[in-house]
Design a protein around this motif. Structure first.
Motif, mmCIF file in Angstrom:
data_model
loop_
_atom_site.group_PDB
_atom_site.id
_atom_site.type_symbol
_atom_site.label_atom_id
_atom_site.label_comp_id
_atom_site.label_asym_id
_atom_site.label_seq_id
_atom_site.Cartn_x
_atom_site.Cartn_y
_atom_site.Cartn_z
ATOM 1 N N PHE A 23 0.809 -1.277 0.021
ATOM 2 C CA PHE A 23 -0.071 0.086 -0.079
ATOM 3 C C PHE A 23 0.964 1.194 -0.033
ATOM 4 N N ASN A 24 0.420 2.119 -0.903
ATOM 5 C CA ASN A 24 1.208 3.330 -0.900
ATOM 6 C C ASN A 24 0.722 4.365 -0.002
ATOM 7 N N THR A 25 1.443 5.307 0.354
ATOM 8 C CA THR A 25 0.980 6.595 1.116
ATOM 9 C C THR A 25 -0.357 7.114 1.083
ATOM 10 N N PRO A 26 -0.480 7.655 -0.084
ATOM 11 C CA PRO A 26 -2.068 8.316 -0.668
ATOM 12 C C PRO A 26 -3.010 7.318 -0.336
ATOM 13 N N THR A 27 -2.949 6.225 -0.735
ATOM 14 C CA THR A 27 -4.079 5.199 -0.569
ATOM 15 C C THR A 27 -4.510 5.211 0.943
ATOM 16 N N ILE A 28 -3.577 4.963 1.760
ATOM 17 C CA ILE A 28 -3.954 4.844 3.176
ATOM 18 C C ILE A 28 -4.533 6.041 3.695
ATOM 19 N N THR A 44 -6.210 8.378 1.883
ATOM 20 C CA THR A 44 -7.601 8.568 1.310
ATOM 21 C C THR A 44 -8.684 7.578 1.865
ATOM 22 N N ARG A 45 -8.182 6.406 2.339
ATOM 23 C CA ARG A 45 -9.003 5.272 2.919
ATOM 24 C C ARG A 45 -9.385 6.008 4.415
ATOM 25 N N LEU A 46 -8.424 6.456 5.017
ATOM 26 C CA LEU A 46 -8.710 7.172 6.321
ATOM 27 C C LEU A 46 -9.790 8.250 6.262
ATOM 28 N N ALA A 47 -9.516 9.090 5.067
ATOM 29 C CA ALA A 47 -10.275 10.217 5.131
ATOM 30 C C ALA A 47 -11.628 9.878 4.835
ATOM 31 N N ILE A 48 -11.911 8.915 4.165
ATOM 32 C CA ILE A 48 -13.206 8.421 3.549
ATOM 33 C C ILE A 48 -13.846 7.803 4.958
ATOM 34 N N GLY A 49 -13.079 6.955 5.519
ATOM 35 C CA GLY A 49 -13.757 6.475 6.765
ATOM 36 C C GLY A 49 -14.027 7.305 7.850
ATOM 37 N N PHE A 50 -13.516 8.501 7.844
ATOM 38 C CA PHE A 50 -13.913 9.471 8.968
ATOM 39 C C PHE A 50 -14.964 10.396 8.253
ATOM 40 N N ALA A 51 -15.023 10.368 6.962
ATOM 41 C CA ALA A 51 -16.177 11.278 6.266
ATOM 42 C C ALA A 51 -17.468 10.670 6.393
ATOM 43 N N LEU A 52 -17.443 9.508 6.314
ATOM 44 C CA LEU A 52 -18.875 8.726 6.394
ATOM 45 C C LEU A 52 -19.557 8.990 7.718
ATOM 46 N N THR A 99 -4.793 10.430 10.573
ATOM 47 C CA THR A 99 -3.908 10.288 9.215
ATOM 48 C C THR A 99 -2.343 10.710 9.237
ATOM 49 N N ARG A 100 -2.162 11.859 9.767
ATOM 50 C CA ARG A 100 -0.786 12.337 9.894
ATOM 51 C C ARG A 100 -0.003 11.340 10.537
ATOM 52 N N SER A 101 -0.488 10.807 11.903
ATOM 53 C CA SER A 101 0.094 9.673 12.681
ATOM 54 C C SER A 101 0.572 8.414 11.878
ATOM 55 N N ILE A 102 -0.212 8.119 10.763
ATOM 56 C CA ILE A 102 -0.003 6.992 9.969
ATOM 57 C C ILE A 102 0.906 7.210 8.745
ATOM 58 N N VAL A 103 0.545 8.484 8.078
ATOM 59 C CA VAL A 103 1.369 8.741 6.933
ATOM 60 C C VAL A 103 2.894 9.017 6.932
ATOM 61 N N ARG A 104 3.079 9.771 8.155
ATOM 62 C CA ARG A 104 4.348 10.503 8.393
ATOM 63 C C ARG A 104 5.513 9.183 8.682
ATOM 64 N N PRO A 105 5.078 7.951 9.728
ATOM 65 C CA PRO A 105 5.931 6.997 9.607
ATOM 66 C C PRO A 105 6.300 6.248 8.434
ATOM 67 N N ILE A 106 4.985 6.131 7.474
ATOM 68 C CA ILE A 106 5.050 5.448 6.412
ATOM 69 C C ILE A 106 6.086 6.075 5.387
ATOM 70 N N ARG A 107 5.959 7.391 5.280
ATOM 71 C CA ARG A 107 7.088 8.329 4.307
ATOM 72 C C ARG A 107 8.340 8.020 5.014
ATOM 73 N N GLU A 108 8.367 8.253 6.046
ATOM 74 C CA GLU A 108 9.931 8.101 6.580
ATOM 75 C C GLU A 108 10.687 6.727 6.448
#
Length: 218
Positions: A1-6, A8-16, A209-218
């Motif tokens: 899984f790449n970072t944007p996909t995760i 996006t999914r998290l954003a959608i999960g909270f948006a609903l 989202t920030r807490s997950i995306v940042r470690p993946i990017r690093e």
């Protein structure tokens, strides 16, 4: 899984859930308004009671003026002329009284209504005696009954009925104000909770989202 996909999914999960919260708030406001409308319909009975009492009061008002005119007039034909009208007024007043009496439930209303009933008896007695004396040609007696008995009892009778009408109007106004205040308070509370829910969800979504995306990017 790449970072944007995760992300996006998290954003959608909270948006609903946030969308659901907004929907619940909208539905809640609609239900509050519906409840207020339903409660307003409950006021139909007090409003009907107020109208019945007002009509009864107007019937009495006309009857008092008619009786005074018959007794004071020098025209002997005035009494027979108004006889049918007086009978119709008496019949309608009796019908109104039967409809109103079951609607009188509050203690203060009952006390006032009982007083009106007693005053009505005194008023009717004085009216009949004054009209009879006039019909018999005893104008002096008719005038004395009119001045000493009929006029004071009629005034007391009408004053009490005005109080009953005013009491109904005050009750309706107070109830309507309570309903409206309750509806406004509910709308404000639901709106505040909805806004708080949206803000809280947005902040939580961003942090998560920030807490997950940042470690993946690093």
């Amino acid at each position: 899984f790449n970072t944007p996909t995760i992300g996006t999914r998290l954003a959608i999960g909270f948006a609903l859930p946030l969308a659901m919260a907004v929907l619940i708030a909208v539905v809640g406001i609609m239900r509050v308004n519906s409840g207020a409308a339903s409660t307003a319909r409950v006021l139909a009975e007090p409003l009907a009671k107020e109208r019945l009492i007002s009509e009864w009061n107007m019937q009495v008002f006309g009857a008092v003026r008619r009786t005074a005119a018959i007794v004071k007039s020098s025209d002997a034909a005035l009494g027979p002329f108004f006889k049918e009208d007086a009978a119709q007024t008496g019949k309608r007043s009796a019908e109104l009284l039967k409809q109103i009496e079951p609607l009188i439930v509050a203690a203060d209303e009952k006390a006032l209504f009982d007083r009106i009933t007693e005053q009505r008896k005194a008023y009717s007695s004085a009216r009949d005696e004054a009209v009879k004396a006039k019909a018999d040609g005893n104008e002096e007696l008719a005038a004395r009954i009119l001045n000493e008995r009929f006029t004071p009892t009629a005034k007391a009778y009408q004053d009490s009925m005005q109080q009953l009408v005013a009491m109904q109007a005050a009750n309706i106004t107070a109830t309507a104000r309570t309903i409206r205040n309750s509806a406004d308070s509910s709308e404000n509370l639901i709106g505040t909770l909805a806004l708080f829910s949206v803000l809280l969800g947005a902040i939580s979504s961003w942090l998560l989202t920030r807490s997950i995306v940042r470690p993946i990017r690093e």
